[in-house]
Design a protein around this motif. Structure first.
Motif, PDB file in Angstrom:
ATOM      1  N   PHE A   1       0.821  -1.211   0.000  1.00  0.00           N
ATOM      2  CA  PHE A   1       0.000   0.000   0.000  1.00  0.00           C
ATOM      3  C   PHE A   1       0.860   1.268   0.000  1.00  0.00           C
ATOM      4  O   PHE A   1       1.776   1.412   0.809  1.00  0.00           O
ATOM      5  CB  PHE A   1      -0.935   0.022   1.217  1.00  0.00           C
ATOM      6  CG  PHE A   1      -1.765   1.272   1.291  1.00  0.00           C
ATOM      7  CD1 PHE A   1      -2.754   1.528   0.360  1.00  0.00           C
ATOM      8  CD2 PHE A   1      -1.535   2.218   2.292  1.00  0.00           C
ATOM      9  CE1 PHE A   1      -3.509   2.689   0.415  1.00  0.00           C
ATOM     10  CE2 PHE A   1      -2.281   3.374   2.362  1.00  0.00           C
ATOM     11  CZ  PHE A   1      -3.275   3.611   1.410  1.00  0.00           C
TER      12      PHE A   1
ATOM     13  N   LEU B   1      -9.659   4.817   2.780  1.00  0.00           N
ATOM     14  CA  LEU B   1     -10.123   3.436   2.793  1.00  0.00           C
ATOM     15  C   LEU B   1      -8.954   2.468   2.602  1.00  0.00           C
ATOM     16  O   LEU B   1      -8.922   1.390   3.199  1.00  0.00           O
ATOM     17  CB  LEU B   1     -11.170   3.219   1.705  1.00  0.00           C
ATOM     18  CG  LEU B   1     -12.463   4.038   1.838  1.00  0.00           C
ATOM     19  CD1 LEU B   1     -13.451   3.644   0.764  1.00  0.00           C
ATOM     20  CD2 LEU B   1     -13.078   3.879   3.221  1.00  0.00           C
ATOM     21  N   GLY B   2      -7.980   2.869   1.757  1.00  0.00           N
ATOM     22  CA  GLY B   2      -6.798   2.035   1.571  1.00  0.00           C
ATOM     23  C   GLY B   2      -5.977   1.927   2.849  1.00  0.00           C
ATOM     24  O   GLY B   2      -5.439   0.866   3.162  1.00  0.00           O
TER      25      GLY B   2
ATOM     26  N   VAL C   1      -7.169   2.164   5.914  1.00  0.00           N
ATOM     27  CA  VAL C   1      -7.914   1.308   6.830  1.00  0.00           C
ATOM     28  C   VAL C   1      -7.687  -0.157   6.486  1.00  0.00           C
ATOM     29  O   VAL C   1      -7.461  -0.999   7.372  1.00  0.00           O
ATOM     30  CB  VAL C   1      -9.420   1.641   6.762  1.00  0.00           C
ATOM     31  CG1 VAL C   1     -10.223   0.617   7.556  1.00  0.00           C
ATOM     32  CG2 VAL C   1      -9.679   3.045   7.303  1.00  0.00           C
ATOM     33  N   ALA C   2      -7.724  -0.484   5.185  1.00  0.00           N
ATOM     34  CA  ALA C   2      -7.537  -1.873   4.758  1.00  0.00           C
ATOM     35  C   ALA C   2      -6.148  -2.397   5.088  1.00  0.00           C
ATOM     36  O   ALA C   2      -5.957  -3.601   5.283  1.00  0.00           O
ATOM     37  CB  ALA C   2      -7.795  -1.987   3.251  1.00  0.00           C
ATOM     38  N   SER C   3      -5.153  -1.486   5.163  1.00  0.00           N
ATOM     39  CA  SER C   3      -3.782  -1.902   5.458  1.00  0.00           C
ATOM     40  C   SER C   3      -3.434  -1.744   6.940  1.00  0.00           C
ATOM     41  O   SER C   3      -2.267  -1.873   7.320  1.00  0.00           O
ATOM     42  CB  SER C   3      -2.794  -1.097   4.608  1.00  0.00           C
ATOM     43  OG  SER C   3      -2.858   0.291   4.926  1.00  0.00           O
TER      44      SER C   3
END
Length: 253
Positions: free
Chosen positions: A126, A225-226, A228-230
Motif C-alpha cells: 500500500f 479506505l486504503g 484502513v484496509a492496510s
C-alpha cells in the motif's frame, strides 16, 4: 494519437532530489518516440486521401515506455529518481485503444454514463507503487525498487463515439472515487461546447475537485479506505499533485 502521464516518486525530495526531473524526462522521451510512430493498425494514414504507407513504425504503449525509460537512463541531466508511467494509444481508423500502465497512475473509460474500465493500480504494498527508477550504484541498497517496462499492465479495447478517456496521476485517484468521475463528466458534457473545450473543461474540473477534496478531513477518500484496509489510520484526502489528460472520442461520417 498518443497520450500519457507520469508521476515522480516524492520520496526523492527527502534526499534533495527534485522528483519531477525523472517524470518530465520520461514523458519528453515518450513524446519524442511516439511522434515519429504510428499508433497501430492499419499501416496507412486514414486522414489522407492517398493510400500511402505511413512514415514511421508501429509503436505499442509498452514499447514506448521502454524506449522512453532508456532515454532517461542515458539522460545526463537526470542523475536519479523514480516515476510511474501510463501511456495510451488511440487508433483513429479502427477505434482501438491500447494502453500500458506501470504503478499507481492510471486511466478510466466512460461510456454511456457508465464506467467501461478503471485501470487498477500496481503496487508492491500500500502506497508504494511499482516504478521505473534510476539509482546510482552508490545509492543502491537491498530495498531499492527498480521495476521494468515489461512489468506494466497492458489493456486494449475498441472505442465508440461518445467514449471519454481520462488519464490521471494518483493525486486524482487517491482523492476521488470512480462515481465522482461519472458525476463530473455528466455535468460537463451537458454543455453545448466544441469537443476540445469540453475535454479541457472536464480535465480542469477534475483537477479542481480533487484539489479541494485532498484538504477535506471530513470526507472519506479512496486513500483513507486504503489506509484502513492496510491497518493504518488516516482521515480524509491525501495532499498530492494532480495531473489529468482527457480525450473525447467522436465518429465522423
Amino acid at each position: 494519437m498518443s497520450l500519457g502521464v507520469a508521476d515522480g516518486v516524492g520520496g526523492w525530495s527527502n534526499m534533495g532530489i527534485d522528483p519531477a526531473m525523472f517524470s518530465q524526462a520520461l514523458m519528453f522521451h515518450a513524446h519524442r518516440y511516439s511522434k515519429g510512430a504510428w499508433a497501430g493498425e492499419p499501416e496507412t494514414d486514414p486522414t489522407q486521401d492517398l493510400d500511402e504507407p505511413v512514415e514511421g513504425w508501429e509503436l505499442t504503449p509498452q514499447e514506448c515506455i521502454d524506449l522512453a525509460y532508456g532515454g532517461v537512463l542515458r539522460e545526463k541531466a537526470v542523475t536519479c529518481g523514480s516515476s510511474t508511467a501510463c501511456v495510451i494509444n488511440l487508433n483513429a481508423s479502427s477505434g482501438l485503444l491500447r494502453a500500458a500502465n506501470l504503478g499507481d497512475s492510471g486511466f478510466s473509460i466512460i461510456r454511456s454514463a457508465s464506467l467501461l474500465h478503471v485501470q487498477p493500480p500496481q503496487t508492491h504494498y500500500f502506497n508504494c507503487p511499482k516504478q521505473l527508477s534510476k539509482i546510482p550504484d552508490v545509492m543502491k541498497w537491498d530495498g531499492s525498487i527498480v521495476d521494468h517496462p515489461r512489468d506494466a499492465d497492458v489493456y486494449s479495447v475498441n472505442l465508440q463515439g461518445g467514449d471519454i478517456v481520462i488519464a490521471y496521476t494518483d493525486g486524482l485517484s487517491d482523492n476521488l472515487f470512480p462515481k465522482d468521475l461519472l458525476s463530473i463528466s455528466a455535468l460537463v458534457m451537458r454543455a453545448n461546447s466544441p469537443p476540445d473545450e469540453l475535454a479541457q473543461t472536464l480535465a480542469d474540473r477534475l483537477v479542481l475537485y480533487a484539489s479541494q477534496c485532498m484538504w477535506d478531513k471530513k470526507r472519506p477518500s479512496p486513500f483513507e479506505l486504503g489506509c484502513v484496509a492496510s491497518g493504518q489510520y488516516w482521515r480524509g484526502g491525501k495532499v498530492d499533485d494532480v495531473t489529468v489528460v482527457v480525450a473525447l472520442v467522436s465518429e465522423d461520417a
